[in-house]
Motif scaffolding. Structure first.
Motif, PDB file in Angstrom:
ATOM      1  N   ILE A   1       2.946   5.226   5.507  1.00  0.00           N
ATOM      2  CA  ILE A   1       2.443   6.441   6.139  1.00  0.00           C
ATOM      3  C   ILE A   1       3.387   6.998   7.225  1.00  0.00           C
ATOM      4  CG2 ILE A   1       1.109   5.305   7.969  1.00  0.00           C
ATOM      5  CD1 ILE A   1      -0.362   8.060   5.819  1.00  0.00           C
ATOM      6  N   GLN A   2       3.183   8.262   7.542  1.00  0.00           N
ATOM      7  CA  GLN A   2       4.084   8.940   8.487  1.00  0.00           C
ATOM      8  C   GLN A   2       4.148   8.239   9.842  1.00  0.00           C
ATOM      9  OE1 GLN A   2       1.834  12.704   8.166  1.00  0.00           O
ATOM     10  NE2 GLN A   2       2.028  12.885  10.378  1.00  0.00           N
TER      11      GLN A   2
ATOM     12  N   VAL B   1       4.672   3.446 -10.813  1.00  0.00           N
ATOM     13  CA  VAL B   1       4.625   3.660  -9.364  1.00  0.00           C
ATOM     14  C   VAL B   1       5.624   4.730  -8.943  1.00  0.00           C
ATOM     15  CG1 VAL B   1       4.861   2.582  -7.088  1.00  0.00           C
ATOM     16  CG2 VAL B   1       3.929   1.254  -8.998  1.00  0.00           C
ATOM     17  N   PHE B   2       5.123   5.719  -8.203  1.00  0.00           N
ATOM     18  CA  PHE B   2       5.985   6.756  -7.624  1.00  0.00           C
ATOM     19  C   PHE B   2       6.119   6.414  -6.151  1.00  0.00           C
ATOM     20  CE2 PHE B   2       3.930   8.359 -11.345  1.00  0.00           C
ATOM     21  CZ  PHE B   2       4.944   9.020 -12.021  1.00  0.00           C
ATOM     22  N   ASP B   3       7.257   5.800  -5.810  1.00  0.00           N
ATOM     23  CA  ASP B   3       7.441   5.288  -4.451  1.00  0.00           C
ATOM     24  C   ASP B   3       8.070   6.367  -3.578  1.00  0.00           C
ATOM     25  OD1 ASP B   3       7.920   3.843  -2.177  1.00  0.00           O
ATOM     26  OD2 ASP B   3       9.420   2.505  -3.070  1.00  0.00           O
ATOM     27  N   LEU B   4       7.328   6.806  -2.562  1.00  0.00           N
ATOM     28  CA  LEU B   4       7.827   7.873  -1.688  1.00  0.00           C
ATOM     29  C   LEU B   4       8.605   7.321  -0.497  1.00  0.00           C
ATOM     30  CD1 LEU B   4       4.662  10.171  -1.700  1.00  0.00           C
ATOM     31  CD2 LEU B   4       6.695  10.346  -3.128  1.00  0.00           C
ATOM     32  N   GLY B   5       8.692   6.000  -0.405  1.00  0.00           N
ATOM     33  CA  GLY B   5       9.465   5.397   0.680  1.00  0.00           C
ATOM     34  C   GLY B   5       8.640   5.201   1.934  1.00  0.00           C
ATOM     35  N   ARG B   6       9.286   5.417   3.072  1.00  0.00           N
ATOM     36  CA  ARG B   6       8.577   5.161   4.340  1.00  0.00           C
ATOM     37  C   ARG B   6       8.540   6.418   5.195  1.00  0.00           C
ATOM     38  NH1 ARG B   6      13.028   0.955   6.775  1.00  0.00           N
ATOM     39  NH2 ARG B   6      14.799   2.351   6.815  1.00  0.00           N
ATOM     40  N   ASP B   7       7.717   6.385   6.240  1.00  0.00           N
ATOM     41  CA  ASP B   7       7.551   7.549   7.126  1.00  0.00           C
ATOM     42  C   ASP B   7       7.229   8.794   6.278  1.00  0.00           C
ATOM     43  OD1 ASP B   7       7.544   9.248   9.274  1.00  0.00           O
ATOM     44  OD2 ASP B   7       9.711   9.198   9.625  1.00  0.00           O
ATOM     45  N   VAL B   8       6.233   8.639   5.425  1.00  0.00           N
ATOM     46  CA  VAL B   8       5.909   9.709   4.469  1.00  0.00           C
ATOM     47  C   VAL B   8       4.799  10.615   5.030  1.00  0.00           C
ATOM     48  CG1 VAL B   8       5.108  10.226   2.125  1.00  0.00           C
ATOM     49  CG2 VAL B   8       6.455   8.150   2.555  1.00  0.00           C
ATOM     50  N   PRO B   9       5.077  11.909   5.215  1.00  0.00           N
ATOM     51  CA  PRO B   9       4.043  12.812   5.716  1.00  0.00           C
ATOM     52  C   PRO B   9       2.852  12.864   4.765  1.00  0.00           C
ATOM     53  CG  PRO B   9       6.207  13.875   5.698  1.00  0.00           C
ATOM     54  CD  PRO B   9       6.347  12.573   4.965  1.00  0.00           C
TER      55      PRO B   9
ATOM     56  N   SER C   1       0.417   2.503   2.943  1.00  0.00           N
ATOM     57  CA  SER C   1       0.633   1.289   3.711  1.00  0.00           C
ATOM     58  C   SER C   1       0.872   1.676   5.164  1.00  0.00           C
ATOM     59  CB  SER C   1       1.874   0.574   3.139  1.00  0.00           C
ATOM     60  OG  SER C   1       2.178  -0.585   3.873  1.00  0.00           O
ATOM     61  N   ALA C   2       0.301   0.915   6.099  1.00  0.00           N
ATOM     62  CA  ALA C   2       0.562   1.147   7.529  1.00  0.00           C
ATOM     63  C   ALA C   2       0.668  -0.198   8.221  1.00  0.00           C
ATOM     64  CB  ALA C   2      -0.564   1.956   8.157  1.00  0.00           C
ATOM     65  N   LEU C   3       1.659  -0.331   9.078  1.00  0.00           N
ATOM     66  CA  LEU C   3       1.855  -1.601   9.782  1.00  0.00           C
ATOM     67  C   LEU C   3       1.541  -1.493  11.268  1.00  0.00           C
ATOM     68  CD1 LEU C   3       2.984  -4.498   8.933  1.00  0.00           C
ATOM     69  CD2 LEU C   3       2.935  -2.761   7.193  1.00  0.00           C
ATOM     70  N   MET C   4       1.205  -0.286  11.703  1.00  0.00           N
ATOM     71  CA  MET C   4       0.961  -0.129  13.140  1.00  0.00           C
ATOM     72  C   MET C   4      -0.397   0.538  13.388  1.00  0.00           C
ATOM     73  SD  MET C   4       4.674   0.682  14.786  1.00  0.00           S
ATOM     74  CE  MET C   4       4.935   2.305  14.107  1.00  0.00           C
TER      75      MET C   4
ATOM     76  N   TYR D   1      -3.348   7.982  10.450  1.00  0.00           N
ATOM     77  CA  TYR D   1      -3.045   9.091   9.524  1.00  0.00           C
ATOM     78  C   TYR D   1      -3.734   8.918   8.165  1.00  0.00           C
ATOM     79  CZ  TYR D   1       0.372  10.655  12.899  1.00  0.00           C
ATOM     80  OH  TYR D   1       0.956  11.100  14.047  1.00  0.00           O
ATOM     81  N   MET D   2      -4.204   7.694   7.908  1.00  0.00           N
ATOM     82  CA  MET D   2      -4.873   7.456   6.612  1.00  0.00           C
ATOM     83  C   MET D   2      -6.099   8.354   6.437  1.00  0.00           C
ATOM     84  SD  MET D   2      -4.457   3.350   6.331  1.00  0.00           S
ATOM     85  CE  MET D   2      -2.979   2.637   5.599  1.00  0.00           C
ATOM     86  N   PRO D   3      -7.027   8.379   7.442  1.00  0.00           N
ATOM     87  CA  PRO D   3      -8.181   9.285   7.277  1.00  0.00           C
ATOM     88  C   PRO D   3      -7.779  10.754   7.252  1.00  0.00           C
ATOM     89  CG  PRO D   3      -8.217   8.223   9.443  1.00  0.00           C
ATOM     90  CD  PRO D   3      -7.162   7.542   8.648  1.00  0.00           C
ATOM     91  N   VAL D   4      -6.637  11.091   7.854  1.00  0.00           N
ATOM     92  CA  VAL D   4      -6.181  12.489   7.829  1.00  0.00           C
ATOM     93  C   VAL D   4      -5.919  12.906   6.386  1.00  0.00           C
ATOM     94  CG1 VAL D   4      -4.346  14.073   8.572  1.00  0.00           C
ATOM     95  CG2 VAL D   4      -5.185  12.326  10.164  1.00  0.00           C
ATOM     96  N   LEU D   5      -5.278  11.999   5.626  1.00  0.00           N
ATOM     97  CA  LEU D   5      -4.994  12.316   4.222  1.00  0.00           C
ATOM     98  C   LEU D   5      -6.295  12.497   3.425  1.00  0.00           C
ATOM     99  CD1 LEU D   5      -2.271  11.017   1.928  1.00  0.00           C
ATOM    100  CD2 LEU D   5      -4.598  10.811   1.133  1.00  0.00           C
ATOM    101  N   ILE D   6      -7.237  11.584   3.647  1.00  0.00           N
ATOM    102  CA  ILE D   6      -8.500  11.666   2.901  1.00  0.00           C
ATOM    103  C   ILE D   6      -9.226  12.965   3.251  1.00  0.00           C
ATOM    104  CG2 ILE D   6     -10.771  10.564   2.583  1.00  0.00           C
ATOM    105  CD1 ILE D   6      -9.295   7.852   2.894  1.00  0.00           C
TER     106      ILE D   6
END
Ligand code: B1M
Length: 222
Positions: free
Chosen positions: A98-99, A121-129, A148-151, A157-162
């Motif tokens: 996640i971003q 799998v379409f991997d967008l990498g890291r720090d993904v808006p 995925s989020a580690l912090m 930002y997860m609920p923001v996407l939903i």
């Protein structure tokens, strides 16, 4: 010293060459590649994280340790991918960290395990808006969006996407799966994510369950 302990020690010392050497030795000894990831590489990362939190080590040490883990994973990767003829028939997953978050070691392991289990799998990498996940999901007709989020500062930002999916009226097209060290099943429930994976193996089981749910609901993109 047991080989898995040697792997842990080499990661903690940020010693790429030794880590590679011990991972190869562990494979030669017939140790299960997932065991090497869990009890060697990931275990070391957890110890490093705790030491960092206690200010016993600093950012450069963490970077070196991460380099050693990445090198180790590169060696086990072909062994984890037991099936080389996968066609992505299980379903399509748009995956990313996640971003605001650059931690991608765990996400990369999840990717390998999903691919091994026949997901595309379409991997967008890291720090993904957040918007990028949605754009890609729409583009490829994804079944699952995996974040995925580690912090604690980025999992928000997860609920923001939903919420965005709901606002766009397309939430029911996708199943959302979340994971990463600070993410808990209660969090997934609270934000309305259909799936939570504690680790990469669990993520595969969850993704399969989500595909079953989709079939029951007959979710289609056409
Ligand atoms: Co950072 N870092 N780090 N770091 N780092 C943590 C996360 C931290 C907990 C350390 C600590 O303080 N104890 C802490 C976060 C605190 C918080 O929550 N706020 C932290 C910090 C503070 C930071 C920086 C801010 C440090 C700084 O700059 N001062 C900075 C962040 C920059 C940013 O993102 N904007 C930073 C940087 C880094 C490095 C670059 C040095 C490096 C990352 C390298 C990389 O990933 N390419 C790093 C590392 C290595 C860590 C720790 C030590 C290890 C993470 C890891 O790779 N674990 C970490 C401490 C920790 O987690 N114990 C820490 C191994 C990996 C296999 O496990 O990622 O949990 P994990 O993935 C598992 C499961 O969680 C699950 O499956 C995976 C495999 O089994 N999973 C999913 C993961 N995603 C999933 C998705 C799913 C399902 C399951 O579905 C979609």
């Amino acid at each position: 010293m047991e080989i898995l302990e040697k792997i842990v020690e080499s990661v903690m010392n940020g010693d790429v060459e030794k880590c590679e050497k011990f991972v190869k030795e562990a494979l030669q000894q017939g140790i299960d590649p997932m065991e090497i990831v869990k009890e060697g590489l990931s275990k070391a990362m957890n110890i490093i994280g705790e030491k960092f939190q206690r200010l016993e080590i600093f950012l450069p040490d963490m970077i070196l340790a991460a380099d050693a883990v990445v090198a180790g994973i590169e060696i086990v990767k072909p062994k984890l991918k037991t099936k080389n003829d996968w066609k992505g028939e299980e379903g399509k997953v748009v995956l990313g960290t996640i971003q605001g978050d650059v931690h991608d070691i765990g996400k990369n392991i999840v990717k390998i395990m999903l691919e091994t289990s026949d997901f595309e799998v379409f991997d967008l990498g890291r720090d993904v808006p957040v918007d990028r996940f949605i754009e890609k999901a729409e583009e490829v007709g994804a079944d699952i969006i995996g974040m995925s989020a580690l912090m604690t500062t980025t999992m928000v930002y997860m609920p923001v996407l939903i919420k965005k999916l709901k606002e766009m009226g397309i939430k029911n097209k996708y199943q959302v799966m979340v994971g990463g060290a600070p993410v808990l099943p209660e969090w997934a429930d609270q934000i309305g994510a259909e799936g939570y994976g504690e680790d990469a193996m669990a993520a595969v089981g969850v993704a399969k369950r989500l595909m079953e749910d989709r079939k029951k609901k007959e979710i289609r993109h056409d």
